[in-house]
Motif scaffolding. Structure first.
Motif, mmCIF file in Angstrom:
data_model
loop_
_atom_site.group_PDB
_atom_site.id
_atom_site.type_symbol
_atom_site.label_atom_id
_atom_site.label_comp_id
_atom_site.label_asym_id
_atom_site.label_seq_id
_atom_site.Cartn_x
_atom_site.Cartn_y
_atom_site.Cartn_z
ATOM 1 N N THR A 2 37.955 2.799 -45.762
ATOM 2 C CA THR A 2 38.590 2.146 -44.614
ATOM 3 C C THR A 2 37.765 2.281 -43.341
ATOM 4 O OG1 THR A 2 39.859 4.127 -44.112
ATOM 5 C CG2 THR A 2 40.923 2.477 -45.529
ATOM 6 N N ALA A 3 36.746 3.127 -43.369
ATOM 7 C CA ALA A 3 35.950 3.337 -42.161
ATOM 8 C C ALA A 3 35.272 2.047 -41.722
ATOM 9 C CB ALA A 3 34.912 4.430 -42.385
ATOM 10 N N SER A 4 34.710 1.278 -42.645
ATOM 11 C CA SER A 4 34.027 0.051 -42.261
ATOM 12 C C SER A 4 35.011 -0.987 -41.737
ATOM 13 C CB SER A 4 33.229 -0.518 -43.428
ATOM 14 O OG SER A 4 34.085 -0.885 -44.490
ATOM 15 N N VAL A 5 36.214 -1.034 -42.281
ATOM 16 C CA VAL A 5 37.239 -1.945 -41.779
ATOM 17 C C VAL A 5 37.633 -1.545 -40.366
ATOM 18 C CG1 VAL A 5 39.621 -2.745 -42.111
ATOM 19 C CG2 VAL A 5 38.107 -2.510 -44.085
ATOM 20 N N GLN A 6 37.848 -0.240 -40.144
ATOM 21 C CA GLN A 6 38.211 0.244 -38.809
ATOM 22 C C GLN A 6 37.074 0.019 -37.823
ATOM 23 O OE1 GLN A 6 39.369 4.290 -39.561
ATOM 24 N NE2 GLN A 6 41.470 3.732 -40.102
ATOM 25 N N ASP A 7 35.829 0.227 -38.260
ATOM 26 C CA ASP A 7 34.689 -0.004 -37.379
ATOM 27 C C ASP A 7 34.596 -1.476 -36.991
ATOM 28 O OD1 ASP A 7 34.040 2.675 -37.480
ATOM 29 O OD2 ASP A 7 32.436 2.422 -38.964
ATOM 30 N N LYS A 8 34.824 -2.361 -37.957
ATOM 31 C CA LYS A 8 34.778 -3.796 -37.677
ATOM 32 C C LYS A 8 35.889 -4.180 -36.708
ATOM 33 C CE LYS A 8 34.703 -8.335 -39.827
ATOM 34 N NZ LYS A 8 34.787 -9.129 -41.046
ATOM 35 N N GLU A 9 37.094 -3.628 -36.918
ATOM 36 C CA GLU A 9 38.221 -3.905 -36.027
ATOM 37 C C GLU A 9 37.924 -3.405 -34.614
ATOM 38 O OE1 GLU A 9 42.764 -2.408 -35.559
ATOM 39 O OE2 GLU A 9 42.203 -3.156 -37.547
ATOM 40 N N LYS A 10 37.377 -2.193 -34.498
ATOM 41 C CA LYS A 10 37.028 -1.648 -33.181
ATOM 42 C C LYS A 10 35.980 -2.517 -32.497
ATOM 43 C CE LYS A 10 38.184 3.221 -33.736
ATOM 44 N NZ LYS A 10 37.687 4.584 -33.743
#
Length: 122
Positions: A2-10
């Motif tokens: 989920t880190a890459s999804v959260q990074d993309k969202e941020k």
């Protein structure tokens, strides 16, 4: 993960804030701008004409829709009206303020957000 999804969202949220900083003036926080943009977006998503147009066109074609300028004006007015009506109710009613605080402390995760911010700044 989920880190890459959260990074993309941020990254997307950061881009939104950066662009809105160029558009709006005054004592506005990043949160103010994000809240406003997301409210206007939600009003636009409720527009059935735009839904149909997005479903039947490519992004560039949709972006050139003659319905968009009127839809954004309607969304801005609806966002203003809904926020004003809700704020007026909350200002006038201790029970509404208490309920709002309960929502924020529960599923709204106010404490957790504040705690995370406090720990990040130490």
């Amino acid at each position: 993960g989920t880190a890459s999804v959260q990074d993309k969202e941020k990254a997307l949220l950061s881009e939104i804030v950066q662009k809105l900083n160029d558009l709006f003036t005054g004592e506005l926080t990043d949160g103010d701008m994000l809240s406003y943009a997301l409210t206007v977006k939600s009003k636009l998503v409720e527009n059935e004409t735009l839904v149909m147009q997005a479903g039947g066109n490519l992004k560039e074609q949709f972006g050139n829709s003659p319905a968009l300028p009127n839809a954004i004006m309607e969304a801005i007015m609806a966002a203003f009206a809904s926020h004003s009506a809700m704020s007026k109710q909350a200002l006038e009613s201790p029970a509404t303020r208490k309920g709002l605080l309960e929502v924020l402390m529960g599923p709204g995760q106010l404490y957790e957000a504040l705690r995370e911010k406090a720990l990040a700044s130490t």
